[in-house]
Write a protein that holds these residues in place. Sequence first.
Motif, PDB file in Angstrom:
ATOM      1  N   ASP A  83       1.434   7.536   2.390  1.00 21.26           N
ATOM      2  CA  ASP A  83       0.431   7.095   1.425  1.00 21.26           C
ATOM      3  C   ASP A  83       0.214   5.580   1.429  1.00 21.26           C
ATOM      4  O   ASP A  83      -0.907   5.101   1.553  1.00 21.26           O
ATOM      5  CB  ASP A  83       0.821   7.547   0.015  1.00 21.26           C
ATOM      6  CG  ASP A  83       1.006   9.053  -0.071  1.00 21.26           C
ATOM      7  OD1 ASP A  83      -0.010   9.765  -0.084  1.00 21.26           O
ATOM      8  OD2 ASP A  83       2.162   9.511  -0.091  1.00 21.26           O
ATOM      9  N   LEU A  84       1.300   4.821   1.290  1.00 20.99           N
ATOM     10  CA  LEU A  84       1.138   3.389   1.079  1.00 20.99           C
ATOM     11  C   LEU A  84       0.669   2.657   2.338  1.00 20.99           C
ATOM     12  O   LEU A  84      -0.006   1.635   2.251  1.00 20.99           O
ATOM     13  CB  LEU A  84       2.442   2.774   0.556  1.00 20.99           C
ATOM     14  CG  LEU A  84       2.879   3.345  -0.800  1.00 20.99           C
ATOM     15  CD1 LEU A  84       4.190   2.707  -1.250  1.00 20.99           C
ATOM     16  CD2 LEU A  84       1.793   3.135  -1.849  1.00 20.99           C
ATOM     17  N   SER A  85       1.015   3.210   3.520  1.00 21.30           N
ATOM     18  CA  SER A  85       0.599   2.527   4.747  1.00 21.30           C
ATOM     19  C   SER A  85      -0.918   2.413   4.829  1.00 21.30           C
ATOM     20  O   SER A  85      -1.451   1.462   5.392  1.00 21.30           O
ATOM     21  CB  SER A  85       1.150   3.262   5.955  1.00 21.30           C
ATOM     22  OG  SER A  85       0.675   4.580   5.945  1.00 21.30           O
ATOM     23  N   LYS A  86      -1.611   3.408   4.257  1.00 26.24           N
ATOM     24  CA  LYS A  86      -3.082   3.354   4.284  1.00 26.24           C
ATOM     25  C   LYS A  86      -3.609   2.324   3.293  1.00 26.24           C
ATOM     26  O   LYS A  86      -4.641   1.719   3.504  1.00 26.24           O
ATOM     27  CB  LYS A  86      -3.663   4.722   3.920  1.00 26.24           C
ATOM     28  CG  LYS A  86      -3.299   5.803   4.910  1.00 26.24           C
ATOM     29  CD  LYS A  86      -3.979   7.121   4.525  1.00 26.24           C
ATOM     30  CE  LYS A  86      -3.218   8.287   5.128  1.00 26.24           C
ATOM     31  NZ  LYS A  86      -2.691   9.200   4.097  1.00 26.24           N
ATOM     32  N   LEU A  87      -2.892   2.159   2.187  1.00 31.78           N
ATOM     33  CA  LEU A  87      -3.398   1.294   1.124  1.00 31.78           C
ATOM     34  C   LEU A  87      -2.975  -0.156   1.294  1.00 31.78           C
ATOM     35  O   LEU A  87      -3.582  -1.059   0.732  1.00 31.78           O
ATOM     36  CB  LEU A  87      -2.921   1.808  -0.240  1.00 31.78           C
ATOM     37  CG  LEU A  87      -3.281   3.265  -0.533  1.00 31.78           C
ATOM     38  CD1 LEU A  87      -2.681   3.709  -1.862  1.00 31.78           C
ATOM     39  CD2 LEU A  87      -4.795   3.450  -0.563  1.00 31.78           C
ATOM     40  N   TYR A  88      -1.886  -0.367   2.004  1.00 30.25           N
ATOM     41  CA  TYR A  88      -1.399  -1.740   2.207  1.00 30.25           C
ATOM     42  C   TYR A  88      -1.232  -1.996   3.702  1.00 30.25           C
ATOM     43  O   TYR A  88      -0.146  -2.317   4.171  1.00 30.25           O
ATOM     44  CB  TYR A  88      -0.059  -1.949   1.495  1.00 30.25           C
ATOM     45  CG  TYR A  88      -0.102  -1.698  -0.008  1.00 30.25           C
ATOM     46  CD1 TYR A  88      -0.302  -2.768  -0.896  1.00 30.25           C
ATOM     47  CD2 TYR A  88       0.062  -0.430  -0.524  1.00 30.25           C
ATOM     48  CE1 TYR A  88      -0.338  -2.548  -2.267  1.00 30.25           C
ATOM     49  CE2 TYR A  88       0.016  -0.193  -1.892  1.00 30.25           C
ATOM     50  CZ  TYR A  88      -0.177  -1.253  -2.756  1.00 30.25           C
ATOM     51  OH  TYR A  88      -0.222  -1.031  -4.109  1.00 30.25           O
ATOM     52  N   PRO A  89      -2.326  -1.864   4.484  1.00 31.07           N
ATOM     53  CA  PRO A  89      -2.180  -1.950   5.951  1.00 31.07           C
ATOM     54  C   PRO A  89      -1.648  -3.299   6.422  1.00 31.07           C
ATOM     55  O   PRO A  89      -0.951  -3.368   7.422  1.00 31.07           O
ATOM     56  CB  PRO A  89      -3.594  -1.685   6.470  1.00 31.07           C
ATOM     57  CG  PRO A  89      -4.493  -1.900   5.312  1.00 31.07           C
ATOM     58  CD  PRO A  89      -3.711  -1.638   4.075  1.00 31.07           C
ATOM     59  N   PHE A  94       6.703   8.333   1.134  1.00 35.37           N
ATOM     60  CA  PHE A  94       5.686   7.688   0.307  1.00 35.37           C
ATOM     61  C   PHE A  94       5.071   6.520   1.081  1.00 35.37           C
ATOM     62  O   PHE A  94       3.847   6.362   1.138  1.00 35.37           O
ATOM     63  CB  PHE A  94       6.359   7.192  -0.984  1.00 35.37           C
ATOM     64  CG  PHE A  94       5.421   6.673  -2.037  1.00 35.37           C
ATOM     65  CD1 PHE A  94       4.111   7.124  -2.148  1.00 35.37           C
ATOM     66  CD2 PHE A  94       5.874   5.724  -2.956  1.00 35.37           C
ATOM     67  CE1 PHE A  94       3.270   6.649  -3.151  1.00 35.37           C
ATOM     68  CE2 PHE A  94       5.049   5.246  -3.957  1.00 35.37           C
ATOM     69  CZ  PHE A  94       3.739   5.697  -4.049  1.00 35.37           C
ATOM     70  N   VAL A  95       5.932   5.722   1.708  1.00 38.51           N
ATOM     71  CA  VAL A  95       5.470   4.548   2.434  1.00 38.51           C
ATOM     72  C   VAL A  95       4.631   4.963   3.635  1.00 38.51           C
ATOM     73  O   VAL A  95       3.522   4.461   3.843  1.00 38.51           O
ATOM     74  CB  VAL A  95       6.674   3.687   2.882  1.00 38.51           C
ATOM     75  CG1 VAL A  95       6.233   2.610   3.870  1.00 38.51           C
ATOM     76  CG2 VAL A  95       7.359   3.062   1.680  1.00 38.51           C
ATOM     77  N   THR A  96       5.152   5.900   4.453  1.00 35.28           N
ATOM     78  CA  THR A  96       4.427   6.223   5.693  1.00 35.28           C
ATOM     79  C   THR A  96       3.197   7.101   5.438  1.00 35.28           C
ATOM     80  O   THR A  96       2.193   6.946   6.108  1.00 35.28           O
ATOM     81  CB  THR A  96       5.340   6.948   6.701  1.00 35.28           C
ATOM     82  OG1 THR A  96       5.951   8.045   6.039  1.00 35.28           O
ATOM     83  CG2 THR A  96       6.416   6.025   7.242  1.00 35.28           C
TER      84      THR A  96
END
Length: 551
Positions: free
Chosen positions: A219-225, A215-217
């Motif tokens: 999806d979230l990495s794009k949203l919380y750079p 999830f982090v790598t």
Amino acid sequence: VLVLAACSGGGLVAYADSQSDQPQGPKKKKVVVLGTGWGGTTFLRNLDSKLYDVQVISPRNYFAFTPLLPSVTCGTVEPRSVVEPIRRILEKKGGDFKFWEAECFKIDPAKKKIHCRSNAGTNFDGNGEFLVDYDYLVVAVGARSNTFNTPGVEENCHFLKEVEDAQKIRRSVMDCFEKASLPYLNEEERKKNLHFVIVGGGPTGVEFAAELHDFVTEDLSKLYPSVQHLVKISLIEAADHILTMFDKRITNFAEDKFGRNGIDVKTGYKVVKVAKDAITMQNPAAGDVAVPYGMAVWSTGIGTRPFIVDFMKQIGQANRRVLATDEWLRVRECDDVYAVGDCATINQRRVMEDISEIFRVADKDKSGTLTVKEIQDILEDIYVRYPQVKLYMKSKQMNGIADLIRTGNGDTEKESVELSIEEFKKALSLVDSQVKNLPATAQVAAQQGQYLAKCFNKMEYAEENPEGPIRIRGEGRHRFLPFRYRHLGQFAPLGGEQTAAQLPGDWVSIGHSSQWLWYSVYATKQISWRTRALVISDWGRRFIFGRDSSG
Ligand code: FAD
Ligand code: MG
Ligand code: MG
Ligand code: MG
Ligand code: MG
């Protein structure tokens, strides 16, 4: 229908009587089922509903497909897709079913009644309590999470047992990311918020760690750079390895993969305290270490529910940790109560307790000694009643006489070897060390539910035909074969579209192909076409659009 009846204390108590509105016919026996999880639901789906008057009691009016709960924590699968209303399952079956959304808080085996409480409250007493009579009780209430009395766990950790838990975890992950992104935090505080700690390196903890990492790598990495480099996932396990119930190859692969993924696997650490913002763990070499964290998930071990502990006291099982049944899933020392799944274990009969009886039955010519041939003739019966003997015969650490029994088949010289009772005892003396408790899995619970339903379906026939196929036992004739577990294998999803699979016969496969096997097995195992369609469309949606991060 709820009617009122005077209870022994003199007060009025509501009574759930499911028969008063039925046309008068031959009275069916009342079966009460506690729980709508894997054990209870499988029992109900396989029960011949024409034969009994069935009442189902559970605080949740749905069945949850628990193997997909880790996927719910990160939005890979939606909560709605893993649940099926129990009323829909019962309605599909037809027949006499009643469902009460309530929890049982006391079993009274002497009066054959159970005490229930609905959280809806308000009946005439205002406390939501009522009584239910049973002729047969099937206890399938599962287990509770076990904190082992570690201080602060209850208050500060998430559990991962129920659908609500998975939903809470999902919101909490998003909260941690949003908090860590706020403008007024320093680096230290951001790091703390993005430290995810998972306690317990069993299948659930490992799968959740893998899901979270994906999830982090992905999806979230794009949203919380701006904060993604601060994320840390720690997996803490008290034993020396994670996934200890799996083959060594899988354990090694998982540890290596997690290492490469940057998941901090801390084996040999025991969590001793969880405070609001730091988690303290202990290691013989390192001593006590306290680490700040943003979110912690407690996924280690299960325990017995308090009302089951109370029930065990009533029936003389107070000195046990888990409710014991015999191999027919009948609760020991308690008539007409059965238990399946995580709430109970089978107390496997020891060969040594029955050894003289077995000897006597096998000694057909009443010579006072057994030939190897005589033993071989009843070996299949022994295997059925005492599966540990079969396990032992397959194992390599057998002593000479047992080896003779196994290899002397068809060899007239060996077959005529005579054994005294002492020698026979010696031959089987190590057999009982092969007794193993079954794991607390959906697979076991479902097979037990199915087995028990089959027994219930044939109960009347069996009562009229009391002779059964079992000839060896120490406690009278039994009408049904004892429950036997068939292990169909198990999966450990490890993230990155890779899964480890361990199938019967120690067949191990790890990688992308097993991931596809996992998808197909879990799609097949869905309880209805509705949930199957939902789960498959969730997977498709995730492949195309990624996971949803609102929350
Ligand atoms: P449950 O399925 O837990 O059902 C218990 C039922 O009893 C529930 O309906 C509950 O609401 C009800 N109940 C509780 N208290 C009361 C009460 N007082 N009165 C009446 N009803 C009550 N197993 C596998 O084989 N493969 C997997 O991949 C797998 N993954 C898992 C992942 C997670 C996150 C979890 C938590 C478990 C997983 N398991 C898996 C284990 C599996 O879910 C359990 O072994 C299985 O659910 C046990 O079935 P059960 O019927 O005994 O209990
Ligand atoms: Mg159940
Ligand atoms: Mg369940
Ligand atoms: Mg069990
Ligand atoms: Mg003889």
